[in-house]
Scaffold this motif. Structure first.
Motif, PDB file in Angstrom:
ATOM      1  N   GLY A 145      44.636  27.177  34.854  1.00 17.45           N
ATOM      2  CA  GLY A 145      44.755  28.483  34.203  1.00 17.45           C
ATOM      3  C   GLY A 145      43.422  29.108  33.829  1.00 17.45           C
ATOM      4  N   ARG A 146      42.348  28.486  34.262  1.00 21.72           N
ATOM      5  CA  ARG A 146      41.041  29.119  34.038  1.00 21.72           C
ATOM      6  C   ARG A 146      40.802  30.127  35.157  1.00 21.72           C
ATOM      7  NH1 ARG A 146      37.117  25.248  31.056  1.00 21.72           N
ATOM      8  NH2 ARG A 146      38.595  24.493  29.495  1.00 21.72           N
ATOM      9  N   TRP A 147      40.206  31.244  34.788  1.00 22.86           N
ATOM     10  CA  TRP A 147      40.097  32.307  35.791  1.00 22.86           C
ATOM     11  C   TRP A 147      38.722  32.976  35.790  1.00 22.86           C
ATOM     12  CZ3 TRP A 147      38.883  36.723  33.261  1.00 22.86           C
ATOM     13  CH2 TRP A 147      39.269  36.811  31.914  1.00 22.86           C
ATOM     14  N   VAL A 148      38.438  33.630  36.918  1.00 25.33           N
ATOM     15  CA  VAL A 148      37.245  34.471  37.035  1.00 25.33           C
ATOM     16  C   VAL A 148      37.697  35.844  37.525  1.00 25.33           C
ATOM     17  CG1 VAL A 148      35.007  34.809  38.156  1.00 25.33           C
ATOM     18  CG2 VAL A 148      35.811  32.490  37.669  1.00 25.33           C
ATOM     19  N   ALA A 149      37.263  36.891  36.839  1.00 26.48           N
ATOM     20  CA  ALA A 149      37.530  38.255  37.304  1.00 26.48           C
ATOM     21  C   ALA A 149      36.204  38.836  37.789  1.00 26.48           C
ATOM     22  CB  ALA A 149      38.108  39.103  36.183  1.00 26.48           C
ATOM     23  N   MET A 150      36.173  39.253  39.042  1.00 26.51           N
ATOM     24  CA  MET A 150      34.932  39.783  39.629  1.00 26.51           C
ATOM     25  C   MET A 150      35.030  41.302  39.731  1.00 26.51           C
ATOM     26  SD  MET A 150      34.761  37.000  42.682  1.00 26.51           S
ATOM     27  CE  MET A 150      36.007  35.762  42.331  1.00 26.51           C
ATOM     28  N   LEU A 151      34.132  41.982  39.048  1.00 32.08           N
ATOM     29  CA  LEU A 151      34.119  43.446  39.037  1.00 32.08           C
ATOM     30  C   LEU A 151      32.867  43.944  39.761  1.00 32.08           C
ATOM     31  CD1 LEU A 151      35.116  44.161  35.297  1.00 32.08           C
ATOM     32  CD2 LEU A 151      36.601  43.744  37.256  1.00 32.08           C
ATOM     33  N   PRO A 152      32.898  45.184  40.247  1.00 35.02           N
ATOM     34  CA  PRO A 152      31.715  45.714  40.937  1.00 35.02           C
ATOM     35  C   PRO A 152      30.539  45.903  39.974  1.00 35.02           C
ATOM     36  CG  PRO A 152      33.581  47.253  41.088  1.00 35.02           C
ATOM     37  CD  PRO A 152      33.985  46.165  40.161  1.00 35.02           C
ATOM     38  N   GLY A 153      29.338  46.056  40.540  1.00 31.94           N
ATOM     39  CA  GLY A 153      28.152  46.250  39.712  1.00 31.94           C
ATOM     40  C   GLY A 153      27.950  47.693  39.281  1.00 31.94           C
ATOM     41  N   VAL A 154      28.321  48.653  40.135  1.00 32.06           N
ATOM     42  CA  VAL A 154      28.099  50.073  39.812  1.00 32.06           C
ATOM     43  C   VAL A 154      28.860  50.403  38.524  1.00 32.06           C
ATOM     44  CG1 VAL A 154      28.373  52.438  40.635  1.00 32.06           C
ATOM     45  CG2 VAL A 154      27.892  50.603  42.270  1.00 32.06           C
ATOM     46  N   PRO A 155      28.149  50.802  37.464  1.00 34.44           N
ATOM     47  CA  PRO A 155      28.799  50.945  36.157  1.00 34.44           C
ATOM     48  C   PRO A 155      30.063  51.805  36.157  1.00 34.44           C
ATOM     49  CG  PRO A 155      26.435  51.038  35.895  1.00 34.44           C
ATOM     50  CD  PRO A 155      26.692  50.993  37.382  1.00 34.44           C
ATOM     51  N   ARG A 156      30.038  52.906  36.878  1.00 33.56           N
ATOM     52  CA  ARG A 156      31.205  53.798  36.885  1.00 33.56           C
ATOM     53  C   ARG A 156      32.424  53.084  37.476  1.00 33.56           C
ATOM     54  NH1 ARG A 156      33.195  56.658  40.616  1.00 33.56           N
ATOM     55  NH2 ARG A 156      31.457  56.192  41.997  1.00 33.56           N
ATOM     56  N   GLU A 157      32.200  52.346  38.559  1.00 37.48           N
ATOM     57  CA  GLU A 157      33.301  51.617  39.202  1.00 37.48           C
ATOM     58  C   GLU A 157      33.776  50.478  38.306  1.00 37.48           C
ATOM     59  OE1 GLU A 157      32.597  50.415  43.249  1.00 37.48           O
ATOM     60  OE2 GLU A 157      31.384  52.179  43.664  1.00 37.48           O
ATOM     61  N   MET A 158      32.814  49.806  37.685  1.00 34.92           N
ATOM     62  CA  MET A 158      33.163  48.685  36.807  1.00 34.92           C
ATOM     63  C   MET A 158      34.031  49.168  35.647  1.00 34.92           C
ATOM     64  SD  MET A 158      32.562  46.923  33.875  1.00 34.92           S
ATOM     65  CE  MET A 158      31.237  47.905  33.169  1.00 34.92           C
ATOM     66  N   ARG A 159      33.621  50.279  35.029  1.00 37.86           N
ATOM     67  CA  ARG A 159      34.377  50.795  33.882  1.00 37.86           C
ATOM     68  C   ARG A 159      35.785  51.200  34.286  1.00 37.86           C
ATOM     69  NH1 ARG A 159      29.347  53.566  32.636  1.00 37.86           N
ATOM     70  NH2 ARG A 159      30.210  55.433  33.602  1.00 37.86           N
ATOM     71  N   GLY A 160      35.894  51.844  35.458  1.00 38.57           N
ATOM     72  CA  GLY A 160      37.199  52.276  35.941  1.00 38.57           C
ATOM     73  C   GLY A 160      38.105  51.088  36.196  1.00 38.57           C
ATOM     74  N   MET A 161      37.579  50.083  36.883  1.00 41.14           N
ATOM     75  CA  MET A 161      38.413  48.919  37.215  1.00 41.14           C
ATOM     76  C   MET A 161      38.789  48.136  35.958  1.00 41.14           C
ATOM     77  SD  MET A 161      37.711  45.892  39.953  1.00 41.14           S
ATOM     78  CE  MET A 161      37.397  46.990  41.318  1.00 41.14           C
ATOM     79  N   LEU A 162      37.891  48.077  35.023  1.00 42.11           N
ATOM     80  CA  LEU A 162      38.186  47.397  33.759  1.00 42.11           C
ATOM     81  C   LEU A 162      39.387  48.063  33.084  1.00 42.11           C
ATOM     82  CD1 LEU A 162      37.310  45.360  31.523  1.00 42.11           C
ATOM     83  CD2 LEU A 162      35.901  47.197  30.580  1.00 42.11           C
TER      84      LEU A 162
END
Ligand code: ATP
Ligand code: MG
Length: 415
Positions: A145-162
């Motif tokens: 049950g341990r997990w990793v969430a990988m988000l993009p580096g571009v801040p705008r994309e990261m914020r949106g996906m978050l």
């Protein structure tokens, strides 16, 4: 839930890019009661990414990464973390079709080979949809049950996906009545950090379950109380009680709660008492006037001011005595007093503020070193005069002088 953040990118380590992603993640997650307990930054090398994520996963329930999801050869996040989980990379047909369609719409023609890389995902991963760019995010979870969430580096994309994908997922895991991380800030000025700690006595290490942080800056020292692992209403009640206890201890050096600017507090105080302000500024060159007039609605309090930089202006426009300038120097108590009185008289204001000092870097003497500033606050003919020594470079000295001038007036208003 204990999370760690690993931001990925050589540009972050080199200092070319400031890591705003980590700060944004921390703030947003705090809002749903999830604490980030540690953060790290690693370069783009596969081994460094794997090591950073492995260390974090040893301690935390989950790890969020940002960066290195793109189509270029330095984007190694997915492969490195897949290897760490012992998963193969497989082609995701849905992502591929989506990428091909987007490419055709925007540029026409077939998708470049390097972009096909973005459709490769670790076996068994969940896709985090990217509505703000092309690289999809990845959620990878192991048997424990341990997990990793990988988000993009571009801040705008990261914020949106978050916001779109990750926060709802984490909020659901946390449950219906989550614990929250909440802070409240008390702003103090004209008191050194060490003196403040002495004044706080037993409160200096925290109040009950609330932790206390000292945040010194040019405006003074902010005291931030933080509540963790409590339900929202309990946190709010504890913070309100904590703020009241701090206020009582610190006394008159407190000027606000939250993010308020001292200039706005002073303007409110003057407005409530029907007082108008005029300024005469030498070393601050209009900075005090600028701070006051930056506050919307200041025109009913602020009448104006004079940038009295040259001695001739001090004498001719504000009535400063040339004999006092010769005898005591332009940076002196009598000159500050006469600047304040002159501004008040010439502009027919209730309050006159005079500032004269040595902002540096040159011009200091043994008797009047760089940072020496005299400030006078004249309220209807009764003046208080303050002799300060401020630290920092020219910009900081000038700012600190305006802050002190505002604070001198604030204290006059509450007397
Ligand atoms: P892309 O698809 O654009 O390659 P990516 O997920 O691979 O996205 P990176 O290549 O690591 O992300 O970073 C893209 C850009 O985003 C960088 O040029 C950098 O300016 C910015 N960036 C990356 N990480 C951060 C961060 N932690 N904080 C702020 N900006 C960042
Ligand atoms: Mg990239």
């Amino acid at each position: 839930m204990r999370l760690e953040v690993v931001t990925i990118g050589d540009e972050l380590l080199l200092g070319h890019t400031i890591d705003t992603n980590a700060a944004h993640l921390a703030r947003e997650l705090a809002g749903i009661g999830v604490s980030i307990v540690r953060r790290a930054t690693v370069g783009d090398a596969a081994g460094d990414i794997a090591a950073g994520v492995r260390d974090a996963l040893d301690r935390a329930d989950g790890v969020i990464t940002t960066g290195g999801l793109g189509p270029t050869s330095d984007d190694l996040t997915k492969e490195s973390i897949a290897a760490l989980f012992g998963r193969r990379m497989v082609l995701d047909e849905r992502i591929l079709a989506d990428l091909e369609r987007r490419w055709a719409d925007r540029f026409g023609g077939p998708l470049p080979a390097s972009n096909r890389q973005q459709a490769m995902i670790p076996e068994g991963a969940t896709i985090l949809v990217n509505r703000h760019g092309s690289a999809p995010g990845i959620w990878l979870e192991n048997e424990r049950g341990r997990w990793v969430a990988m988000l993009p580096g571009v801040p705008r994309e990261m914020r949106g996906m978050l916001a779109d994908e990750l926060l709802p997922r984490l909020a659901a895991r946390v449950g219906a009545d989550p614990t929250v991380v909440r802070s409240a800030v008390l702003r103090t000025t004209s008191m050194a950090e060490s003196a403040l700690a002495d004044r706080l006595g037993p409160l200096a290490r925290g109040i009950g379950s609330l932790s206390l942080a000292y945040l010194p800056g040019q405006e003074g020292v902010d005291l931030r109380l933080t509540s963790r692992d409590a339900r929202a209403h309990e946190a709010d009640a504890a913070l309100a009680a904590g703020l009241a206890a701090l206020r009582e201890r610190v006394g008159s050096s407190v000027y606000a709660e939250g993010a308020a600017d001292l200039a706005a507090i002073v303007l409110d105080g003057c407005r409530a008492r029907g007082l108008t302000i005029a300024v005469a500024e030498s070393c601050t060159g209009g900075l005090l006037g600028a701070r006051l007039t930056a506050i919307p609605g200041s025109s009913d309090v602020v009448l104006g001011g004079v940038i009295a930089y040259g001695n001739r202006v001090k004498v001719e426009l504000l009535g400063v005595s040339p004999d006092d300038i010769s005898a005591h120097g332009a940076v002196s108590e009598p000159v500050a007093r006469q600047l304040a009185a002159g501004a008040r008289a010439r502009l027919s204001a209730d309050v006159g503020i005079g500032i004269t000092g040595v902002a540096g870097p040159g011009g200091g003497t043994a008797e009047k070193p760089v940072g020496t500033v005299w400030i006078a606050v004249d309220v209807r003919g009764e003046a208080v005069v303050h002799d300060g020594r401020y630290i920092g470079d020219r910009e900081e000295i000038r700012f600190r002088a305006t802050q002190r001038a505002l604070d001198l007036l604030r204290r006059r208003l509450i007397d």
